[in-house]
Design a protein around this motif. Structure first.
Motif, short mmCIF file in Angstrom:
data_model
loop_
_atom_site.label_atom_id
_atom_site.label_comp_id
_atom_site.label_asym_id
_atom_site.label_seq_id
_atom_site.Cartn_x
_atom_site.Cartn_y
_atom_site.Cartn_z
N PHE A 27 0.85 -1.19 0.00
CA PHE A 27 0.00 0.00 0.00
C PHE A 27 0.88 1.23 0.00
CE2 PHE A 27 -2.06 3.42 2.54
CZ PHE A 27 -2.94 3.82 1.55
N GLU A 28 0.60 2.14 -0.94
CA GLU A 28 1.30 3.42 -1.01
C GLU A 28 0.27 4.54 -1.04
OE1 GLU A 28 4.09 4.71 -0.72
OE2 GLU A 28 5.65 3.19 -1.05
N PRO A 29 0.33 5.45 -0.07
CA PRO A 29 -0.69 6.51 -0.01
C PRO A 29 -0.41 7.71 -0.89
CG PRO A 29 0.74 6.64 1.90
CD PRO A 29 1.17 5.42 1.13
N ALA A 30 0.84 7.92 -1.35
CA ALA A 30 1.15 9.19 -2.01
C ALA A 30 1.98 9.08 -3.27
CB ALA A 30 1.86 10.12 -1.02
N LEU A 31 2.51 7.89 -3.59
CA LEU A 31 3.34 7.79 -4.79
C LEU A 31 3.25 6.39 -5.39
CD1 LEU A 31 6.03 6.08 -3.71
CD2 LEU A 31 6.66 8.30 -2.81
N ILE A 32 3.73 6.28 -6.62
CA ILE A 32 3.76 4.98 -7.29
C ILE A 32 4.89 4.16 -6.67
CG2 ILE A 32 4.00 3.79 -9.50
CD1 ILE A 32 1.55 5.65 -9.29
#
Length: 277
Positions: free
Chosen positions: A103-108
């Protein structure tokens, strides 16, 4: 140090561990108890399948009375890695994993980044870095992603927040190419991606990245990251809680089909923007 010579050095580390363990009269299980890992892990260290962490190398020296041999060798091998000390273990585990759930909230995520996107992120964090340093970083980042091209690649499931799609990294063309590549990998069944839309509001573990790594013959491990530090967690109770949180993230995210449609739509918006500038 080239990858082949580094692997040979780790094999030497494992061979020395086996020799000194046997000389001290320990079975793998008995030594594992002393250094707080399983006997199976000791066997994997000896076969150079897994690399021990620094505290394990230090405990091996203490129990086997090897006068710092394993710590010194560990530091030499890690120093030759193209990654920071805390991240080098994650790269090794990614190569061994049968399934990755991220899971990544702000980037690829790094494994899915294009070179241009990765470069823009690097320059933003290292504005005074030399071109040589930037190229070294990019080579390491792209080399990491090769595991997704391997026939034995892990199953890879990613949950992103829409923030990662909408934040301009490197400009409209860079973002268009990044999202088009992501969509291509989804269509090629290299990765399963779900997107949590802005409309979902608050969501579990809000803003916190996590990576779950599962293995054929070892317990699952969780990786979390902060500023210049990180945690690798394999306590079963902790892993179980993170797995539950990841299941909740999947539940609030759009379906893979709807997520693909959103990613392609945003990519087209970036293309239109790039053509007018």
């Amino acid at each position: 140090m080239a990858n082949g010579s580094r692997q040979a050095a780790w094999e030497f580390f494992g061979a020395e561990l086996k020799r000194r363990r046997e000389d001290a009269g320990f079975t793998q299980s008995a030594l594992g108890v002393q250094v707080f890992v399983s006997g199976g892990y000791i066997g994997q260290f000896e076969q150079a399948i897994r690399k021990p962490q620094l505290d394990v190398a230090q405990r091996l020296d203490e129990i086997l009375q090897t006068d710092g041999f394993f710590e010194r060798m560990w530091r030499k091998l890690i120093r030759d890695q193209p990654y920071t000390e805390y991240f080098a273990h994650v790269v090794e585990l990614e190569r061994l994993a049968t399934q990755l759930s991220e899971f990544e909230p702000a980037l690829i995520p790094g494994l899915l980044q294009t070179p241009e996107y990765a470069r823009a992120l690097f320059v933003a964090s290292n504005p005074l870095a030399t071109e040589e340093y930037a190229e070294e970083f990019l080579r390491a980042r792209m080399d990491r992603a090769l595991i997704l091209k391997d026939a034995t690649r892990p199953k890879y499931w990613v949950v992103l927040h829409e923030t990662a799609l909408r934040t301009w990294v490197g400009g409209a063309t860079t973002m268009a190419e990044q999202l088009e590549r992501l969509a291509s990998m989804m269509r090629g069944r290299k990765v399963l991606v779900q997107v949590i839309p802005f409309a979902a509001g608050a969501y579990p573990k809000m803003g916190k990245m996590m990576k779950l790594m599962e293995f054929e013959d070892a317990p699952p491990t969780v990786y979390t990251e902060a500023v210049n530090s990180a945690n690798l967690l394999d306590d079963p109770a902790v892993v179980k809680r993170v797995q539950a949180a990841y299941d909740l993230l999947r539940a609030v995210a759009e379906s893979p089909k709807a997520s693909l449609a959103l990613i392609e739509s945003v990519a087209k918006d970036y293309r239109r923007c790039a053509s007018t500038t």
